[in-house]
Design a protein around this motif. Structure first.
Motif, PDB file in Angstrom:
ATOM      1  N   ALA A  41       0.838  -1.206   0.000  1.00 52.08           N
ATOM      2  CA  ALA A  41       0.000   0.000   0.000  1.00 52.08           C
ATOM      3  C   ALA A  41       0.869   1.250   0.000  1.00 52.08           C
ATOM      4  O   ALA A  41       1.855   1.334   0.728  1.00 52.08           O
ATOM      5  N   PRO A  42       0.493   2.233  -0.818  1.00 54.68           N
ATOM      6  CA  PRO A  42       1.268   3.481  -0.827  1.00 54.68           C
ATOM      7  C   PRO A  42       1.025   4.282   0.446  1.00 54.68           C
ATOM      8  O   PRO A  42       0.059   4.035   1.181  1.00 54.68           O
ATOM      9  N   GLN A  43       1.880   5.250   0.677  1.00 51.15           N
ATOM     10  CA  GLN A  43       1.744   6.105   1.850  1.00 51.15           C
ATOM     11  C   GLN A  43       0.364   6.753   1.865  1.00 51.15           C
ATOM     12  O   GLN A  43      -0.147   7.191   0.838  1.00 51.15           O
ATOM     13  N   GLY A  44      -0.239   6.764   3.044  1.00 54.55           N
ATOM     14  CA  GLY A  44      -1.569   7.352   3.203  1.00 54.55           C
ATOM     15  C   GLY A  44      -2.699   6.352   3.052  1.00 54.55           C
ATOM     16  O   GLY A  44      -3.846   6.679   3.335  1.00 54.55           O
ATOM     17  N   TRP A  45      -2.408   5.161   2.586  1.00 56.41           N
ATOM     18  CA  TRP A  45      -3.417   4.114   2.436  1.00 56.41           C
ATOM     19  C   TRP A  45      -3.221   3.125   3.580  1.00 56.41           C
ATOM     20  O   TRP A  45      -2.106   2.940   4.068  1.00 56.41           O
ATOM     21  N   PRO A  46      -4.277   2.461   4.006  1.00 50.62           N
ATOM     22  CA  PRO A  46      -4.111   1.499   5.106  1.00 50.62           C
ATOM     23  C   PRO A  46      -3.243   0.319   4.694  1.00 50.62           C
ATOM     24  O   PRO A  46      -3.358  -0.176   3.579  1.00 50.62           O
TER      25      PRO A  46
END
Length: 142
Positions: A41-46
């Protein structure tokens, strides 16, 4: 699904529920303390969802973003642990917001106990979704 449902049968059933956009029934396949993880998951995603309630919130509006049509190329591999499988597949359909095609390759490591998901590690390529230009930053869908 019965408690003695095999991981393979439960997984296949779960894909049918996703295609039918029956998210409440899909969430019902989870144990109360189930864990869903997204290692890429990219930054900011759970990256980790703990518990059926968190998984339900994450998936609640999935059909509003991705209209799945099929899961071609499904291959399910048995592991040395009879309660764990590895699934390879593609999810194809369209992005609701733009009507652009959706085609994502997934690998999932799934553990089932007493006929319910306890652990689901979803390995997918977040760059492929980001390239679509669709805004999924609210973190409830991919």
């Amino acid at each position: 699904m019965p408690e003695n449902t095999s991981p393979t049968n439960l997984y296949r059933h779960s894909l049918r529920l996703l295609l039918n956009k029956d998210i409440p029934a899909w969430v019902g396949l989870w144990t109360e303390g189930g864990i869903m993880e997204f290692p890429f998951a990219p930054q900011g995603w759970p990256r980790r969802l703990e518990g059926r309630e968190a998984i339900a919130a994450y998936m609640s509006d999935y059909p509003d973003h991705i209209d799945l049509h099929d899961f071609p190329d499904l291959k399910i591999h048995q592991t040395t642990d009879p309660s764990t499988i590895v699934a390879e597949m593609r999810g194809v359909g369209r992005l609701v917001e733009t009507a652009n095609p959706f085609d994502m390759t997934y690998i999932a490591v799934v553990t089932v106990r007493e006929g319910r998901f306890t652990s689901y590690r979803d390995y997918w390529n977040p760059l492929a979704v980001q390239e679509t230009g669709t805004d999924f930053t609210k973190g409830s869908t991919r």
